[in-house]
Design a protein around this motif. Structure first.
Motif, PDB file in Angstrom:
ATOM      1  N   ASN A 182      44.984  88.912  45.235  1.00 35.79           N
ATOM      2  CA  ASN A 182      43.619  88.399  44.576  1.00 35.79           C
ATOM      3  C   ASN A 182      43.946  87.304  43.817  1.00 35.79           C
ATOM      4  O   ASN A 182      43.212  87.147  42.719  1.00 35.79           O
ATOM      5  N   VAL A 183      44.733  86.357  44.440  1.00 35.96           N
ATOM      6  CA  VAL A 183      45.020  85.071  43.766  1.00 35.96           C
ATOM      7  C   VAL A 183      43.900  84.038  44.539  1.00 35.96           C
ATOM      8  O   VAL A 183      44.307  83.677  45.872  1.00 35.96           O
ATOM      9  N   GLN A 184      43.338  83.308  43.930  1.00 35.48           N
ATOM     10  CA  GLN A 184      42.236  82.194  44.557  1.00 35.48           C
ATOM     11  C   GLN A 184      42.976  80.953  44.380  1.00 35.48           C
ATOM     12  O   GLN A 184      43.532  80.405  43.415  1.00 35.48           O
ATOM     13  N   VAL A 185      43.029  80.084  45.405  1.00 35.84           N
ATOM     14  CA  VAL A 185      43.707  78.901  45.462  1.00 35.84           C
ATOM     15  C   VAL A 185      42.813  77.808  46.158  1.00 35.84           C
ATOM     16  O   VAL A 185      42.100  77.857  46.907  1.00 35.84           O
ATOM     17  N   GLU A 186      42.828  76.404  45.512  1.00 33.71           N
ATOM     18  CA  GLU A 186      42.200  75.389  45.910  1.00 33.71           C
ATOM     19  C   GLU A 186      43.069  74.231  46.030  1.00 33.71           C
ATOM     20  O   GLU A 186      44.018  74.054  45.136  1.00 33.71           O
ATOM     21  N   LEU A 187      43.155  73.425  46.842  1.00 33.76           N
ATOM     22  CA  LEU A 187      43.736  72.196  47.140  1.00 33.76           C
ATOM     23  C   LEU A 187      42.928  70.979  47.264  1.00 33.76           C
ATOM     24  O   LEU A 187      41.942  70.937  47.970  1.00 33.76           O
ATOM     25  N   THR A 188      43.024  69.986  46.522  1.00 32.62           N
ATOM     26  CA  THR A 188      42.373  68.711  46.203  1.00 32.62           C
ATOM     27  C   THR A 188      43.185  67.410  46.627  1.00 32.62           C
ATOM     28  O   THR A 188      44.345  67.320  46.053  1.00 32.62           O
ATOM     29  N   SER A 189      42.621  66.727  47.683  1.00 30.61           N
ATOM     30  CA  SER A 189      43.391  65.188  48.076  1.00 30.61           C
ATOM     31  C   SER A 189      43.205  64.415  47.057  1.00 30.61           C
ATOM     32  O   SER A 189      42.209  64.478  46.433  1.00 30.61           O
ATOM     33  N   PRO A 190      44.127  63.274  47.234  1.00 23.09           N
ATOM     34  CA  PRO A 190      43.735  62.086  46.262  1.00 23.09           C
ATOM     35  C   PRO A 190      42.225  61.464  46.203  1.00 23.09           C
ATOM     36  O   PRO A 190      41.915  61.077  45.184  1.00 23.09           O
ATOM     37  N   SER A 191      41.519  61.787  47.395  1.00 21.29           N
ATOM     38  CA  SER A 191      40.122  61.109  47.332  1.00 21.29           C
ATOM     39  C   SER A 191      39.374  62.190  47.033  1.00 21.29           C
ATOM     40  O   SER A 191      37.833  61.718  46.952  1.00 21.29           O
ATOM     41  N   GLY A 192      39.778  63.451  46.520  1.00 21.11           N
ATOM     42  CA  GLY A 192      38.922  64.359  46.165  1.00 21.11           C
ATOM     43  C   GLY A 192      38.388  65.258  47.110  1.00 21.11           C
ATOM     44  O   GLY A 192      37.657  66.264  46.818  1.00 21.11           O
ATOM     45  N   LYS A 193      38.862  65.434  48.270  1.00 19.99           N
ATOM     46  CA  LYS A 193      38.318  66.175  49.424  1.00 19.99           C
ATOM     47  C   LYS A 193      39.054  67.704  48.778  1.00 19.99           C
ATOM     48  O   LYS A 193      40.096  67.744  48.518  1.00 19.99           O
ATOM     49  N   ARG A 194      38.346  68.898  49.030  1.00 22.10           N
ATOM     50  CA  ARG A 194      38.813  70.001  48.578  1.00 22.10           C
ATOM     51  C   ARG A 194      39.080  71.042  49.784  1.00 22.10           C
ATOM     52  O   ARG A 194      38.096  70.851  50.796  1.00 22.10           O
ATOM     53  N   TYR A 195      39.992  71.650  49.735  1.00 25.01           N
ATOM     54  CA  TYR A 195      40.287  72.671  50.684  1.00 25.01           C
ATOM     55  C   TYR A 195      40.547  74.044  50.127  1.00 25.01           C
ATOM     56  O   TYR A 195      41.260  74.327  49.157  1.00 25.01           O
ATOM     57  N   ASN A 196      39.865  75.312  50.689  1.00 24.14           N
ATOM     58  CA  ASN A 196      40.147  76.638  50.109  1.00 24.14           C
ATOM     59  C   ASN A 196      40.295  77.489  51.067  1.00 24.14           C
ATOM     60  O   ASN A 196      40.617  77.196  52.428  1.00 24.14           O
ATOM     61  N   SER A 197      40.116  78.847  50.989  1.00 24.65           N
ATOM     62  CA  SER A 197      40.397  79.890  51.955  1.00 24.65           C
ATOM     63  C   SER A 197      39.389  79.876  53.210  1.00 24.65           C
ATOM     64  O   SER A 197      39.641  80.543  54.176  1.00 24.65           O
ATOM     65  N   GLN A 198      38.494  78.948  53.073  1.00 19.27           N
ATOM     66  CA  GLN A 198      37.552  78.850  54.290  1.00 19.27           C
ATOM     67  C   GLN A 198      37.741  77.792  55.069  1.00 19.27           C
ATOM     68  O   GLN A 198      37.118  77.611  56.118  1.00 19.27           O
ATOM     69  N   SER A 199      38.744  76.810  54.595  1.00 22.90           N
ATOM     70  CA  SER A 199      38.933  75.695  55.494  1.00 22.90           C
ATOM     71  C   SER A 199      40.042  76.236  56.736  1.00 22.90           C
ATOM     72  O   SER A 199      40.653  76.948  56.705  1.00 22.90           O
ATOM     73  N   ASP A 200      39.639  75.158  57.736  1.00 22.20           N
ATOM     74  CA  ASP A 200      40.505  75.555  59.018  1.00 22.20           C
ATOM     75  C   ASP A 200      42.013  75.226  58.864  1.00 22.20           C
ATOM     76  O   ASP A 200      42.751  75.419  59.802  1.00 22.20           O
ATOM     77  N   VAL A 201      42.378  74.474  57.760  1.00 21.88           N
ATOM     78  CA  VAL A 201      43.541  74.218  57.487  1.00 21.88           C
ATOM     79  C   VAL A 201      44.620  75.138  56.641  1.00 21.88           C
ATOM     80  O   VAL A 201      45.585  75.046  56.233  1.00 21.88           O
ATOM     81  N   TYR A 202      43.979  76.320  56.344  1.00 24.38           N
ATOM     82  CA  TYR A 202      44.274  77.302  55.445  1.00 24.38           C
ATOM     83  C   TYR A 202      44.728  78.641  56.423  1.00 24.38           C
ATOM     84  O   TYR A 202      43.885  78.606  57.448  1.00 24.38           O
ATOM     85  N   GLY A 203      45.756  79.214  55.906  1.00 23.08           N
ATOM     86  CA  GLY A 203      46.014  80.490  56.288  1.00 23.08           C
ATOM     87  C   GLY A 203      46.613  81.495  55.260  1.00 23.08           C
ATOM     88  O   GLY A 203      47.541  81.063  54.496  1.00 23.08           O
ATOM     89  N   ARG A 204      46.902  82.681  55.646  1.00 22.62           N
ATOM     90  CA  ARG A 204      47.232  83.740  54.744  1.00 22.62           C
ATOM     91  C   ARG A 204      48.140  84.740  55.494  1.00 22.62           C
ATOM     92  O   ARG A 204      47.894  85.223  56.671  1.00 22.62           O
ATOM     93  N   SER A 205      49.232  85.379  54.974  1.00 21.72           N
ATOM     94  CA  SER A 205      50.032  86.370  55.503  1.00 21.72           C
ATOM     95  C   SER A 205      50.817  86.932  54.416  1.00 21.72           C
ATOM     96  O   SER A 205      50.423  86.903  53.168  1.00 21.72           O
ATOM     97  N   SER A 206      51.349  88.159  54.759  1.00 22.71           N
ATOM     98  CA  SER A 206      52.222  88.987  53.925  1.00 22.71           C
ATOM     99  C   SER A 206      53.882  88.609  54.328  1.00 22.71           C
ATOM    100  O   SER A 206      54.009  88.856  55.429  1.00 22.71           O
ATOM    101  N   GLU A 207      54.716  88.380  53.253  1.00 22.57           N
ATOM    102  CA  GLU A 207      55.962  88.059  53.457  1.00 22.57           C
ATOM    103  C   GLU A 207      56.670  89.411  53.805  1.00 22.57           C
ATOM    104  O   GLU A 207      56.450  90.465  52.859  1.00 22.57           O
ATOM    105  N   THR A 208      57.592  89.805  54.495  1.00 24.66           N
ATOM    106  CA  THR A 208      58.299  91.188  54.843  1.00 24.66           C
ATOM    107  C   THR A 208      59.691  90.915  54.685  1.00 24.66           C
ATOM    108  O   THR A 208      60.616  91.879  54.889  1.00 24.66           O
ATOM    109  N   VAL A 209      60.224  89.764  54.642  1.00 22.37           N
ATOM    110  CA  VAL A 209      62.092  89.760  54.538  1.00 22.37           C
ATOM    111  C   VAL A 209      62.700  89.565  53.215  1.00 22.37           C
ATOM    112  O   VAL A 209      63.191  90.396  52.422  1.00 22.37           O
ATOM    113  N   ILE A 210      62.637  88.001  52.993  1.00 21.01           N
ATOM    114  CA  ILE A 210      63.160  87.632  51.755  1.00 21.01           C
ATOM    115  C   ILE A 210      62.416  87.974  50.375  1.00 21.01           C
ATOM    116  O   ILE A 210      62.959  88.682  49.429  1.00 21.01           O
TER     117      ILE A 210
END
Length: 540
Positions: free
Chosen positions: A361-389
């Motif tokens: 349940n951690v929300q994350v947002e990425l902002t470019s130098p020009s102010g463009k914002r990316y979040n979990s709804q962006s097509d450049v975003y993805g999530r998964s669950s780590e299972t090894v290390i």
């Protein structure tokens, strides 16, 4: 409740052992060799370490040797016939059976939920191989996935099980370690690793420095060439935004990899390399993907003089100490926003930002130098669950093609107490590479040299270097203050050189090296190199 379940399992186990030949979870088995029932889908790796069972083909071919399958880190016998991470059920067991092979599956310490190092797993495997050899009265061949290849070498070479085995095929085994294990022991990863329990003996053993020491005592051993070894490697990172994909991105600064293991790490100096293919660390163990590639080698247990092939070309694959990354981590307070900034330099073709946390349940947002914002709804975003290390960590990632040069900002917050590990990996001209002596000795000077290429970072002013040293056996989050001023600029300005503080205790030390400078526009450039090194006892 758990006690009742175990009681039922014990009764079922006793009943099954009384059968001459039976069916268990759809798999034919031999009486006396099944020492516990196969687990259900709820907890497939809840096994008893030190056990093994046999799978009987409908038409066994006596001319073919029995095959023993050995799983990897945090794995169990289910790895060969149960669900894989991304590709459904593994058909390796079924295909081997269809080809007339008698197959044997073992459960080592990891099967009980405690990832062990190669010494402990190797000792257990050696005992099991003795039992299996006595059962068949002939040598077996081994197929090992990932760390299972290292456990197998420990069993055969150091624990004397080589007479029971002919050939060994390793599938994506990190024979020279994995920089992802180094990451788990870095100073930045301490908080998250502690929260997840990621610093296990199994993970610790896979650090690059630890495996350098293992290779030194293994490859020169008199038993090293008593068996024939065959290696394989993969170059795919798996599905986009999967945990393997983010692992592959992190490892990419060190060369081609399968999402967990670099190609250069998958070879042995006295082994025959069977193939390097577009497989990831999950499907390199699938029967439908690899059995036809390895089956000709499995037909015989005959050992032969081996010559290492050049297909892996480890020296040409990468500089194992290279890096163009940022790593940050620490505690994450409930309800409070954490902000991390990083500078993407000019000429960067791709930037991958990865955030690992314990909570989903951690929300994350990425902002470019020009102010463009990316979040979990962006097509450049993805999530998964780590299972090894970093087992059970939630992984969120952004993949930015042709990123703007300048300062990028990552903001994230969660509802509960947590910890985070943030990495930025940049596909750009290599800025830094590290030179350090292999296996230095305690109480001796350890030279360290950081080469700086003619990139934006190389042209930056006021370069500063912090070196954080994590000692052997570190489990908590408390770290010593970083060492500053250790490295001084060479006369030509192309490198920073110095000496590490003398280490007084043998073992694996993790070096987390942060380099900071200011570019012509006044922006701060920060980069991180993480590397483990084994410091040996001078009396050994």
């Amino acid at each position: 409740m758990r006690g009742k379940v175990r009681a039922v399992v014990s009764v079922l186990f006793a009943f099954l052992l009384a059968l001459p030949v039976g069916m268990m979870d759809g798999l034919p088995v031999e009486a006396g060799e099944v020492v516990q029932p196969l687990g259900g889908k709820g907890d497939p790796c809840d096994r008893t370490p030190g056990t093994w069972f046999v799978e009987v083909p409908a038409n066994p071919d006596p001319s073919k040797p029995p095959l023993v399958f050995v799983q990897g880190l945090n794995g169990c016998s289910d790895s060969w016939f149960g669900e894989t991470q991304y590709y459904g059920a593994n058909d390796m067991a079924a295909i081997a059976r269809q080809n007339g092979y008698r197959t044997v599956f073992v459960d080592l310490h990891d099967s009980g939920g405690s990832a062990a190092n190669q010494w402990d797993n190797g000792r257990m495997l050696a005992d099991l191989l003795g039992q299996i050899y006595n059962r068949y009265g002939q040598r077996v061949n081994i197929v090992a996935h990932s760390k299972g290849g290292i456990d197998t070498q420990a069993a055969l070479i150091h624990h004397g099980a080589h007479p029971y085995v002919g050939r060994v095929i390793t599938l994506g085994s990190p024979h020279h370690g994995s920089h992802l294990a180094d990451l788990a022991y870095s100073s930045w990863a301490g908080w998250l690793a502690e929260l997840l329990g990621a610093r296990s003996p199994g993970t610790e053993s896979l650090q690059v420095g630890n495996m350098e020491q293992f290779r030194a005592v293994t490859d020169s051993h008199t038993n090293a060439t008593r068996n024939s070894y065959y290696t394989t490697a993969g170059t795919s990172w798996g599905p986009t935004f999967s945990a393997l994909w983010t692992g592959g991105a992190y490892l990419s600064t060190h060369g081609s990899n399968d999402g967990l293991v670099n190609v250069w790490s998958a070879s042995l100096p006295y082994g025959n390399h069977l193939f390097t293919a577009g497989l990831d660390h999950d499907n390199i163990r699938l029967g439908r993907e690899v059995f036809h590639r390895i089956e000709p080698t499995l037909r015989s247990t005959m050992t032969a003089s081996q010559t290492a092939t050049t297909e892996v070309a480890a020296s040409a694959e990468s500089n194992p100490n290279a890096g163009d990354q940022l790593v940050r981590g620490g505690p994450l307070a409930a309800g409070e926003e954490e902000v991390v900034t990083t500078t993407v330099t000019s000429g960067t073709e791709e930037a991958i930002f990865t955030l690992m946390t314990a909570s989903e349940n951690v929300q994350v947002e990425l902002t470019s130098p020009s102010g463009k914002r990316y979040n979990s709804q962006s097509d450049v975003y993805g999530r998964s669950s780590e299972t090894v290390i970093f087992q059970d960590a939630t992984v969120q990632a952004f993949r930015i093609d042709q990123p703007e040069a300048g300062t990028w900002t990552i903001r994230f917050s969660g509802e509960s107490e947590d910890a985070y590990l943030l990495t930025g990996t940049y596909l750009a001209p290599q800025s830094l590479s590290l030179e350090i002596e292999n296996q230095p000795e305690v109480n001796h000077d350890i030279p360290l040299r950081l080469k700086i290429a003619d990139t934006d970072l190389g042209k930056a002013k006021d370069l500063k270097v912090d070196v954080q040293v994590t000692p052997p056996g570190a489990k908590g989050t408390v770290q010593s203050a970083p060492h500053r001023g250790l490295l001084k600029a060479d006369a030509n300005g192309k490198a920073l050189s110095g000496k590490l503080p003398r280490m007084t205790k043998p073992g694996v030390y993790n070096l987390t090296i942060d380099v900071t400078g200011t570019d012509a526009q006044g922006q701060t450039i920060e980069r991180t190199i993480i590397r483990s090194v084994y410091v040996g006892d001078q009396d050994q």
